[in-house]
Design an enzyme around this catalytic site. Structure first.
Site, PDB file in Angstrom:
ATOM      1  N   LYS A   1     -15.809  -7.724   5.634  1.00  0.00           N
ATOM      2  CA  LYS A   1     -14.424  -8.075   6.596  1.00  0.00           C
ATOM      3  C   LYS A   1     -14.473  -8.011   7.457  1.00  0.00           C
ATOM      4  O   LYS A   1     -15.250  -6.945   8.420  1.00  0.00           O
ATOM      5  CB  LYS A   1     -13.083  -7.995   5.539  1.00  0.00           C
ATOM      6  CG  LYS A   1     -12.185  -7.796   4.302  1.00  0.00           C
ATOM      7  CD  LYS A   1     -11.559  -7.061   3.600  1.00  0.00           C
ATOM      8  CE  LYS A   1     -10.556  -7.656   2.404  1.00  0.00           C
ATOM      9  NZ  LYS A   1      -9.879  -6.512   2.242  1.00  0.00           N
TER      10      LYS A   1
ATOM     11  N   HIS B   1       0.771  -0.798  -0.186  1.00  0.00           N
ATOM     12  CA  HIS B   1      -0.260   0.443   0.255  1.00  0.00           C
ATOM     13  C   HIS B   1       1.243   1.573  -0.036  1.00  0.00           C
ATOM     14  O   HIS B   1       0.149   2.430  -0.812  1.00  0.00           O
ATOM     15  CB  HIS B   1      -0.659   0.111   1.361  1.00  0.00           C
ATOM     16  CG  HIS B   1      -1.743  -0.562   1.477  1.00  0.00           C
ATOM     17  ND1 HIS B   1      -2.639  -2.104   2.609  1.00  0.00           N
ATOM     18  CD2 HIS B   1      -2.956  -1.065   0.128  1.00  0.00           C
ATOM     19  CE1 HIS B   1      -3.225  -2.024   2.348  1.00  0.00           C
ATOM     20  NE2 HIS B   1      -3.942  -3.064   1.623  1.00  0.00           N
TER      21      HIS B   1
ATOM     22  N   SER C   1      -3.306  -7.777   3.100  1.00  0.00           N
ATOM     23  CA  SER C   1      -3.236  -7.540   4.425  1.00  0.00           C
ATOM     24  C   SER C   1      -3.637  -8.522   5.398  1.00  0.00           C
ATOM     25  O   SER C   1      -2.898  -9.186   6.278  1.00  0.00           O
ATOM     26  CB  SER C   1      -4.007  -6.556   5.182  1.00  0.00           C
ATOM     27  OG  SER C   1      -3.919  -5.326   4.026  1.00  0.00           O
TER      28      SER C   1
ATOM     29  N   ARG D   1      -2.781  -6.244  -7.967  1.00  0.00           N
ATOM     30  CA  ARG D   1      -1.848  -7.296  -7.706  1.00  0.00           C
ATOM     31  C   ARG D   1      -1.633  -7.807  -9.188  1.00  0.00           C
ATOM     32  O   ARG D   1      -1.306  -8.245 -10.342  1.00  0.00           O
ATOM     33  CB  ARG D   1      -1.661  -7.535  -6.375  1.00  0.00           C
ATOM     34  CG  ARG D   1      -1.200  -6.989  -5.182  1.00  0.00           C
ATOM     35  CD  ARG D   1      -1.853  -7.558  -4.293  1.00  0.00           C
ATOM     36  NE  ARG D   1      -3.244  -7.547  -4.678  1.00  0.00           N
ATOM     37  CZ  ARG D   1      -3.908  -8.115  -3.837  1.00  0.00           C
ATOM     38  NH1 ARG D   1      -2.926  -8.700  -2.043  1.00  0.00           N
ATOM     39  NH2 ARG D   1      -5.479  -8.645  -3.768  1.00  0.00           N
TER      40      ARG D   1
HETATM   41  O1  PNS Z   1      -9.538  -2.740   0.870  1.00  0.00           O
HETATM   42  P1  PNS Z   1     -10.073  -3.433   0.532  1.00  0.00           P
HETATM   43  O2  PNS Z   1     -11.602  -4.206   1.122  1.00  0.00           O
HETATM   44  O3  PNS Z   1      -9.987  -4.594  -0.729  1.00  0.00           O
HETATM   45  O4  PNS Z   1     -11.546  -1.968   0.062  1.00  0.00           O
HETATM   46  C1  PNS Z   1     -12.139  -2.221  -0.561  1.00  0.00           C
HETATM   47  C2  PNS Z   1     -12.897  -1.101  -0.460  1.00  0.00           C
HETATM   48  C3  PNS Z   1     -12.884  -0.367   0.942  1.00  0.00           C
HETATM   49  C4  PNS Z   1     -12.656  -0.091  -0.654  1.00  0.00           C
HETATM   50  C5  PNS Z   1     -14.959  -1.187  -0.516  1.00  0.00           C
HETATM   51  O5  PNS Z   1     -15.455  -2.120  -0.403  1.00  0.00           O
HETATM   52  C6  PNS Z   1     -15.536   0.243  -0.484  1.00  0.00           C
HETATM   53  O6  PNS Z   1     -15.808   1.135  -1.613  1.00  0.00           O
HETATM   54  N1  PNS Z   1     -16.370   0.047   0.478  1.00  0.00           N
HETATM   55  C7  PNS Z   1     -17.286   0.911   1.033  1.00  0.00           C
HETATM   56  C8  PNS Z   1     -18.691   0.887   1.075  1.00  0.00           C
HETATM   57  C9  PNS Z   1     -18.395   0.555  -1.483  1.00  0.00           C
HETATM   58  O7  PNS Z   1     -18.732   1.710  -1.690  1.00  0.00           O
HETATM   59  N2  PNS Z   1     -19.622   0.287  -1.564  1.00  0.00           N
HETATM   60  C10 PNS Z   1     -19.187   0.246  -3.446  1.00  0.00           C
HETATM   61  C11 PNS Z   1     -18.452  -0.785  -4.220  1.00  0.00           C
HETATM   62  S1  PNS Z   1     -18.478  -2.094  -4.955  1.00  0.00           S
END
Ligand code: PNS
Length: 164
Positions: A41, A17, A128, A90
């Site tokens: 998660k 990151h 992570s 990745r």
């Molecule tokens: O590091 P991650 O867990 O892959 O990040 C995912 C994240 C947090 C960016 C995604 O879950 C997110 O945008 N969450 C906020 C809610 C949202 O907007 N969801 C719709 C996206 S499809």
């Protein structure tokens, strides 16, 4: 001024990151690293812990801010008048999840574009969840996270797991 949002769970932030943040901070004028909820998660670190770890890790970058938001990414982008999301890619295994998120976000907010930055090869394997697992089994974290984050991980898993 080009502002971009780099969203994620950052549980915890890794060297992968951080490499991406440094590179994106050179591409954009302002980068808002934002912790959002991923409802798939269950985080190990609290929101406050994650914010403080990221803040410490990016303190040398003047154009990077650290925030959190509890709603949809598209609403956060609108609130910041921002039209660019940055995500790391990745391996090909990331692609399906990332394209689904990016297209969903564009359906919800057509003015929003996702820019993918390919992860440096040396971090291509890093996530992570891998870091948490290595920490759980008391493995060497020195390649994965800054030392102060390795220490925070050791506090979460003070004892090695007992044999099942
Ligand atoms: O590091 P991650 O867990 O892959 O990040 C995912 C994240 C947090 C960016 C995604 O879950 C997110 O945008 N969450 C906020 C809610 C949202 O907007 N969801 C719709 C996206 S499809």
């Amino acid at each position: 001024m080009k502002t971009a949002i780099y969203p994620g769970s950052f549980d915890p932030i890794t060297n992968g990151h951080l490499d991406l943040i440094e590179r994106a901070s050179r591409i954009f004028d302002r980068l808002i690293v934002t912790i959002l909820y991923n409802n798939r998660k269950q985080p190990l670190f609290s929101l406050e812990e994650r914010i403080s770890m990221i803040e410490k890790a990016v303190s040398h970058l003047d154009n990077v801010e650290v925030k959190f938001y509890s709603g949809l990414l598209v609403d956060w982008a609108r609130e910041n008048d921002c039209h660019i999301i940055v995500r790391g890619l990745r391996a090909v295994t990331d692609f399906e999840y990332e394209i689904q998120m990016s297209q969903t976000n564009r359906l919800l907010s057509p003015e929003l574009d996702t820019v993918f930055v390919t992860t440096d090869m040396k971090y291509g394997y890093l996530s992570s969840s891998t870091v948490r697992e290595v920490a759980y089994f008391h493995g060497d974290l020195s390649h994965f996270v800054p030392d102060f984050i390795a220490e925070e991980l050791r506090k979460k898993f003070p004892e090695p797991p007992s044999e099942q």
